[in-house]
Every structure is written in C-alpha cells, then in structure tokens.
Design an enzyme around this catalytic site. Structure first.
Site, PDB file in Angstrom:
ATOM      1  N   LYS A  87     -11.595  -0.193  -1.253  1.00  0.00           N
ATOM      2  CA  LYS A  87     -11.665   1.246  -1.359  1.00  0.00           C
ATOM      3  C   LYS A  87     -11.030   1.640  -2.689  1.00  0.00           C
ATOM      4  O   LYS A  87     -10.253   0.875  -3.258  1.00  0.00           O
ATOM      5  CB  LYS A  87     -10.998   1.919  -0.179  1.00  0.00           C
ATOM      6  CG  LYS A  87      -9.555   1.551   0.079  1.00  0.00           C
ATOM      7  CD  LYS A  87      -9.129   2.210   1.376  1.00  0.00           C
ATOM      8  CE  LYS A  87      -7.680   1.974   1.694  1.00  0.00           C
ATOM      9  NZ  LYS A  87      -7.446   0.736   2.440  1.00  0.00           N
TER      10      LYS A  87
ATOM     11  N   ASP B  80      -5.775   2.473  -3.849  1.00  0.00           N
ATOM     12  CA  ASP B  80      -7.077   2.413  -3.180  1.00  0.00           C
ATOM     13  C   ASP B  80      -7.343   3.617  -2.276  1.00  0.00           C
ATOM     14  O   ASP B  80      -8.472   3.890  -1.912  1.00  0.00           O
ATOM     15  CB  ASP B  80      -7.264   1.093  -2.412  1.00  0.00           C
ATOM     16  CG  ASP B  80      -6.164   0.805  -1.419  1.00  0.00           C
ATOM     17  OD1 ASP B  80      -5.241   1.632  -1.275  1.00  0.00           O
ATOM     18  OD2 ASP B  80      -6.228  -0.277  -0.776  1.00  0.00           O
ATOM     19  N   ARG B  81      -6.286   4.362  -1.920  1.00  0.00           N
ATOM     20  CA  ARG B  81      -6.509   5.546  -1.084  1.00  0.00           C
ATOM     21  C   ARG B  81      -6.644   6.798  -1.948  1.00  0.00           C
ATOM     22  O   ARG B  81      -6.152   6.827  -3.075  1.00  0.00           O
ATOM     23  CB  ARG B  81      -5.324   5.767  -0.141  1.00  0.00           C
ATOM     24  CG  ARG B  81      -5.148   4.658   0.848  1.00  0.00           C
ATOM     25  CD  ARG B  81      -4.056   5.021   1.834  1.00  0.00           C
ATOM     26  NE  ARG B  81      -3.974   3.973   2.845  1.00  0.00           N
ATOM     27  CZ  ARG B  81      -3.513   4.151   4.068  1.00  0.00           C
ATOM     28  NH1 ARG B  81      -3.067   5.336   4.435  1.00  0.00           N
ATOM     29  NH2 ARG B  81      -3.483   3.157   4.930  1.00  0.00           N
TER      30      ARG B  81
ATOM     31  N   SER C 163       0.800  -1.218   0.000  1.00  0.00           N
ATOM     32  CA  SER C 163       0.000   0.000   0.000  1.00  0.00           C
ATOM     33  C   SER C 163       0.837   1.275   0.000  1.00  0.00           C
ATOM     34  O   SER C 163       1.657   1.477  -0.874  1.00  0.00           O
ATOM     35  CB  SER C 163      -0.954  -0.055   1.184  1.00  0.00           C
ATOM     36  OG  SER C 163      -1.814   1.035   1.142  1.00  0.00           O
ATOM     37  N   HIS C 164       0.655   2.079   1.043  1.00  0.00           N
ATOM     38  CA  HIS C 164       1.307   3.394   1.120  1.00  0.00           C
ATOM     39  C   HIS C 164       2.718   3.298   1.699  1.00  0.00           C
ATOM     40  O   HIS C 164       3.402   4.306   1.803  1.00  0.00           O
ATOM     41  CB  HIS C 164       0.467   4.308   2.001  1.00  0.00           C
ATOM     42  CG  HIS C 164       0.181   3.681   3.335  1.00  0.00           C
ATOM     43  ND1 HIS C 164      -0.659   2.593   3.453  1.00  0.00           N
ATOM     44  CD2 HIS C 164       0.652   3.929   4.558  1.00  0.00           C
ATOM     45  CE1 HIS C 164      -0.699   2.228   4.713  1.00  0.00           C
ATOM     46  NE2 HIS C 164       0.095   3.011   5.412  1.00  0.00           N
TER      47      HIS C 164
ATOM     48  N   ASP D  73      -2.496   6.355  -3.568  1.00  0.00           N
ATOM     49  CA  ASP D  73      -1.350   5.726  -2.889  1.00  0.00           C
ATOM     50  C   ASP D  73      -0.710   4.627  -3.737  1.00  0.00           C
ATOM     51  O   ASP D  73      -1.029   4.470  -4.913  1.00  0.00           O
ATOM     52  CB  ASP D  73      -1.791   5.157  -1.536  1.00  0.00           C
ATOM     53  CG  ASP D  73      -2.704   3.963  -1.692  1.00  0.00           C
ATOM     54  OD1 ASP D  73      -3.418   3.892  -2.716  1.00  0.00           O
ATOM     55  OD2 ASP D  73      -2.709   3.087  -0.809  1.00  0.00           O
TER      56      ASP D  73
ATOM     57  N   ASP E 269      -1.033   1.391  -4.111  1.00  0.00           N
ATOM     58  CA  ASP E 269      -1.848   0.429  -4.854  1.00  0.00           C
ATOM     59  C   ASP E 269      -3.174   1.017  -5.337  1.00  0.00           C
ATOM     60  O   ASP E 269      -4.048   0.276  -5.803  1.00  0.00           O
ATOM     61  CB  ASP E 269      -2.088  -0.834  -4.026  1.00  0.00           C
ATOM     62  CG  ASP E 269      -2.789  -0.554  -2.713  1.00  0.00           C
ATOM     63  OD1 ASP E 269      -2.650   0.571  -2.183  1.00  0.00           O
ATOM     64  OD2 ASP E 269      -3.477  -1.454  -2.207  1.00  0.00           O
TER      65      ASP E 269
HETATM   66  C1  G16 Z   1      -5.301  -0.639   5.186  1.00  0.00           C
HETATM   67  C2  G16 Z   1      -6.709  -1.118   5.355  1.00  0.00           C
HETATM   68  C3  G16 Z   1      -7.592  -0.001   5.826  1.00  0.00           C
HETATM   69  C4  G16 Z   1      -7.015   0.611   7.103  1.00  0.00           C
HETATM   70  C5  G16 Z   1      -5.590   1.051   6.859  1.00  0.00           C
HETATM   71  C6  G16 Z   1      -4.911   1.517   8.122  1.00  0.00           C
HETATM   72  O1  G16 Z   1      -5.249   0.282   4.149  1.00  0.00           O
HETATM   73  O2  G16 Z   1      -7.221  -1.620   4.142  1.00  0.00           O
HETATM   74  O3  G16 Z   1      -8.856  -0.509   6.046  1.00  0.00           O
HETATM   75  O4  G16 Z   1      -7.776   1.688   7.523  1.00  0.00           O
HETATM   76  O5  G16 Z   1      -4.835  -0.031   6.371  1.00  0.00           O
HETATM   77  O6  G16 Z   1      -4.824   0.442   9.002  1.00  0.00           O
HETATM   78  P1  G16 Z   1      -3.946   0.513  10.307  1.00  0.00           P
HETATM   79  O7  G16 Z   1      -4.489   1.686  11.079  1.00  0.00           O
HETATM   80  O8  G16 Z   1      -4.149  -0.796  10.985  1.00  0.00           O
HETATM   81  O9  G16 Z   1      -2.526   0.783   9.881  1.00  0.00           O
HETATM   82  P2  G16 Z   1      -4.129   0.206   3.043  1.00  0.00           P
HETATM   83  O10 G16 Z   1      -4.397   1.356   2.134  1.00  0.00           O
HETATM   84  O11 G16 Z   1      -2.825   0.341   3.808  1.00  0.00           O
HETATM   85  O12 G16 Z   1      -4.287  -1.128   2.425  1.00  0.00           O
END
Ligand code: G16
Length: 544
Positions: free
Chosen positions: A377, A282-283, A113-114, A278, A280
């Site tokens: 998302k 989705d954000r 992800s990010h 971000d 991937d």
């Molecule tokens: C993931 C999850 C999200 C979550 C985020 C932060 O996002 O898919 O639902 O809100 O992590 O999670 P945490 O607070 O546990 O770090 P992504 O965009 O990183 O895949």
C-alpha cells in the site's frame, strides 16, 4: 573480513503477524534475538548466493544498528549486492519500488508501521519477496519454523558501513550500494500522475494544502514530490524530519493521532486539502475542507475515477478489498463490470491477485490504498491520486465525495478498537462467538435480527491456498454487517477490532455522522459479543 558462525538457541514467539515480526525494542535488543530471525529469513528464502537484497527502514529507534547487523549477515550468507537506503531510510512503498526496479531477490524492511518508536516502544522486521510484496503466509510460516529450530547464524567481523554518504562500499565479495531512497520512487510517481496538472493547482496559490509526515519516513519523499517537483509552497509538508521516536507522537494517520492537521481543515480559514502518512509511509489519510474521507470510500472513489488519471487511463481490470473494508468498492466494480475480490486483512493477500493481473487497485479500511505500480500500500501515491483527481475535476473534495454517494449510495463505516485488552479474555470472546455462529441467525440484538453469521475463510484463486479464521461476520436484517477480529500487529495484550458498516441510498440520509448512522448496529455489536463484559471497557480507545 572474517566469517563467523555463532551458536544460538531458538526464542519462542518469533511468529510474523499481519505484517512481519513486531515486538518491543527491548525484546529485539536481547543478544541473538534479531540475528536469529534474520538468519531464519535467509534460511527460508536461500540459498542467497549471488543475489541482490534491498535493505531499509522507517528510521525509528534501533533502525541503524539493525541495518549494520543485517549487512554483515547478508554478506556472510552470500548475497553479492546490497542496496541500502541512505541513512538507513526506505519507506515501505519505496522499498517495494526499488526491489522491482532493480530485480532484487527481495528486501528487508525495518518498521513497526504506525506503532510508536523509541527505546521502550516498538520495532519490526519484515521480508518482501521478489515481486516487491510482503512475504506470503507460506513463506512467513517457514520463517517461523526456521526460527524455532535454529542452532547457528552466520556473520562477518567487519567495521560498520557508512550509511550516510551515497556510493559503493564492499565487504569481502559483497558489493554494498548506498542509494538515494527517494529518487526511484519519485520518478515512478511522476510516471503515473499528471504532474503538470497538479502543479497547476498549486501555481495560483489559491489551492492550499498541508501534508503531515508525522516525523516519520515520508517527510523526504513528500518534500521532494510536493514541494520540489510540484511547486507546492515551502512548508506544505510539516513534521518532515524523520525522528527515531517520531517526536514522541503516534505515527498513525487518523483523526485521533493527526489532530492538528484535522483542525486545519475545519472552520473559516480551512485548507482545501490535507493528508498524512504513517511511520513507514504506506498508510494515508486524506481530508478535504470540512470533509474526512473514510479509506473505504477513498478506494471506491479512486476506482470510479481511475480513467481520469494517466497511469490508469486504460481502465482497471479488477479491485480487491480486505473483508472488513466496507462494500463501497464492490458497487463501483459492479457498475464497471469488473470483479471485486474480498481478501483477509493483510496486504500480503493482494500480491497474487496483482501479480496475476486480476486487479489494478486494492485497499483496506486501515488507511491502506494501492495499485499494481508496487506491491505495497502506498500513502503518497493515494495523496497524488487525489490531487490529480481534484486537478481534473476542479471541484472541492467534499463535492467529489458527495457526488459519489449520490451516484452509488453510501456505505457508512466505522471501526472501534479496544487496545491492550487482556489477551485470554479477548481470545475467549472470539471463541465464544465462533461457537455460537449456528445459533445466531434469527436472534435479535438492539432490535436488529441476525440474518447470517460466519467465520471468514479465503480461498486464493491464484495459488489455491486457504486462510481460515479470518474474522467473525454477522449480517443483520437492515443490511448492516459487524465484523469482529483480533489485530495481528499489536505488541501489548490483544487489540479487539469491531467493524460496522451499513448501506444507505436515501438521498436525504447521505450526510449523517457515521457514529449516529450506525448507532443501533454498534449497540447490536456490543450485545452479540458482550464486549463490555469481556474487555471490562465501557468505550473503545480509538474510533476511526
Ligand atoms: C498492516 C497490514 C495491513 C493491515 C493492518 C492492520 O498494516 O499491512 O494489511 O490492514 O496492518 O492489521 P491488524 O488489524 O491485524 O492490526 P501496517 O500499516 O501496520 O503495516
């Protein structure tokens, strides 16, 4: 093609977190590490014979090598058809779209992800089920159990597959199709939004925007949709080429990591609209001229205006938000007479509600917004929703936002992150808070009195599963709320997240800086949890 069985031993700690298994690249590069986890996925979802699997990732370092390994293992495990994004690329929402469109058994998405990418940075792997959504907890727990008991994995001896040219390949009985990663997703977007109206915005050249793809996966998607299909001027999408290390940046669309974009939305020659996505895809972060839209507000505003958008013109049936997300969406739901569900952090908790038709829109404070069009998302979807809204309303973003606050009041929100803190101290801090829950009500911190405090549990109304210990909530007598939880996506030490929100409806107090509006609550949060003492940090690393 020769099938091979490899004898292996379990690795400790292959437990998927908030969104799949995320570790340092070097950890994944250990012999058998990746293979063990992939086999654990197949063991927990199998038998795989005759099924279709979607494979793709965000293009980060180790993406291509991993895809070759997964293709061989998927062939050995009996999948009959593999749909692989060209160049190994598929954004998370596009993977969800492809799984649903081609009725695949599921998909493997490679992304952290990010989190930054590169040889010494992060990598990740997650499984999405047949509905296109992240594997639910029951499934990820099973994967973990499998990984802790694994003794062998299956692969085949065969040449690497050419991932770069579209078309069909074959390993034994397994058909492999290298698919255009953009087209199905772009078509889906076109079916949801009023593309001619958005194109009209760009046509006169008066409306100026910038989309920062942060050298991550959305570049090709944003170029095709914004520049090719909607006619935004060339160069609207910046940092559009996905790079294995994201250009050395941090592909996290917030005001800290997308600083350059933020500065282009300020001052005299400011753009009308800015957005970023971000690693991937989705954000999303959306910005107007001199206006940052908090993701909690974004969800509420999209929900309040959904009827204006073709894909949602029939109205929305319900909304869901993660618990730490502000309660702005709840106010919209109440005025629409629909339900607003409160789920734990993690997109996987929205899946059942979406599948059961209980909600249409959902979102999280962590820059995630989405709908029932896929089961993830979706960054570009949110950007297009905003563009469609601007095209219909013909108003500046800041006016759309302030009109919303004038009608519903404003839920001030901020999140303070303390990254890479000592894991033991962070867990001890949360344990201490948990043990003090009964004693907190009535106590005063920074002049605010605690009304109630609890540890959030979620009962899924569809499959009746329970998720406990999902975050400590402290409610104060000024209507403010503080939430403490540890991130489930970090790869180094622990990340403490402190979320503060408070409602305000006085017309003269709707335009404050959230850090000022929430200053007392932030102070109270520090005192309740003893953040400075526990983390040894005087200030958070990231404020959103
Ligand atoms: C993931 C999850 C999200 C979550 C985020 C932060 O996002 O898919 O639902 O809100 O992590 O999670 P945490 O607070 O546990 O770090 P992504 O965009 O990183 O895949």
């Amino acid at each position: 093609m020769k099938p091979i069985t490899v004898i292996t031993k379990p690795f400790p700690g292959q437990k998927p977190g908030t969104s799949g298994l995320r570790k340092k690249v070097v950890e994944f590069q250990q012999p058998h590490y990746l293979e063990n986890f992939v086999q654990s996925i197949f063991n927990s979802i199998g038998p795989c014979d005759g099924h279709t699997l979607v494979i793709g990732g965000d293009g980060r370092f180790y993406n291509r090598e991993t895809i070759q390994i997964i293709i061989r293992m998927a062939a050995a495990n009996g999948f009959s058809r593999l749909l692989v994004g060209q160049g190994g690329i598929l954004s998370t929402p596009a993977a969800s779209c492809v799984i649903r469109k081609y009725q695949a058994f599921g998909g493997i998405v490679l992304s952290a992800s990010h989190n930054p990418g590169g040889p010494s940075e992060d990598f990740g792997i997650k499984y999405n089920a047949a509905n296109g959504g992240p594997a639910p907890e029951k499934m990820t727990n099973e994967m973990y159990q499998q990984s802790q008991n694994i003794q062998e994995y299956f692969s085949v001896e065969s040449e690497d597959i050419d991932l770069d040219s579209l078309g069909k390949r074959q390993i034994g009985d397994t058909k492999i199709e290298i698919i255009d990663p953009v087209i199905d997703y772009a078509d889906l977007m076109e079916s949801k939004f009023d593309f001619p109206a958005i194109a009209g915005l760009f046509a006169g050249g008066k409306f100026r925007m910038c989309f920062d793809a942060m050298h991550a996966v959305t570049g090709p998607y944003a170029r095709e949709i914004l520049e090719n299909r909607l006619g935004a001027s060339k160069g609207t999408v910046v940092n559009a080429i996905p790079l294995t290390d994201f250009g050395g940046g941090h592909p996290d669309p917030n005001q800290v990591h997308a600083k350059e974009l933020v500065s282009r939305l300020k001052g005299q020659n400011a753009l009308d609209f800015g957005a970023a996505s971000d690693g991937d895809g989705d954000r999303n972060m959306v910005l107007g001229k001199d206006c940052y839209i908090n993701p909690c507000d974004s969800l509420a505003i999209l929900a309040a205006n959904a009827k204006l958008i073709p894909g949602y013109s029939g109205g929305i049936v319900g909304i869901a938000r993660s618990m730490p997300t502000s309660r702005a969406a709840d106010r919209v739901a109440a005025s629409l007479g629909i339900e607003c569900y409160e789920t734990p952090t993690g997109w996987k908790f929205f899946g059942n509600l979406l599948d059961a038709g209980k909600i249409t829109l959902c979102g999280e404070e962590s820059f995630g917004t989405g709908s029932d069009h896929v089961r993830e998302k979706d960054g570009l979807w949110a950007v297009l929703f905003w563009l469609n809204l601007i095209a219909v309303k013909q108003l500046p973003v800041a006016t759309i936002v302030s009109d919303h606050w004038a009608q519903y009041g404003r839920d001030y929100f901020t999140r303070h992150d303390y990254e890479g803190v000592n894991s033991d101290s962070a867990h001890q801090m949360i344990d201490r808070l948990r043990q003090s829950l009964d004693e907190l009500p009535g106590q005063e911190f920074a002049g605010l009195r605690v009304d109630s405090a609890d540890d959030f549990s979620y009962h899924d109304p569809v499959d009746h599963s329970e998720a406990t210990k999902q975050g400590i909530r402290v409610y104060f007598n000024n209507g403010g709320r503080v939430v403490f939880r540890l991130s489930g996506t970090g790869t180094e030490g622990a990340t403490l997240r402190v979320y503060c929100d408070c409602y305000e409806d006085s017309p003269t107090r709707l335009a404050q800086d959230p850090q000022e509006a929430l200053a007392v609550l932030i102070k109270a949060a520090d005192q309740v949890a003893g953040i400075k003492q526990s983390t040894g940090r005087m200030a958070p690393d990231v404020i959103t």
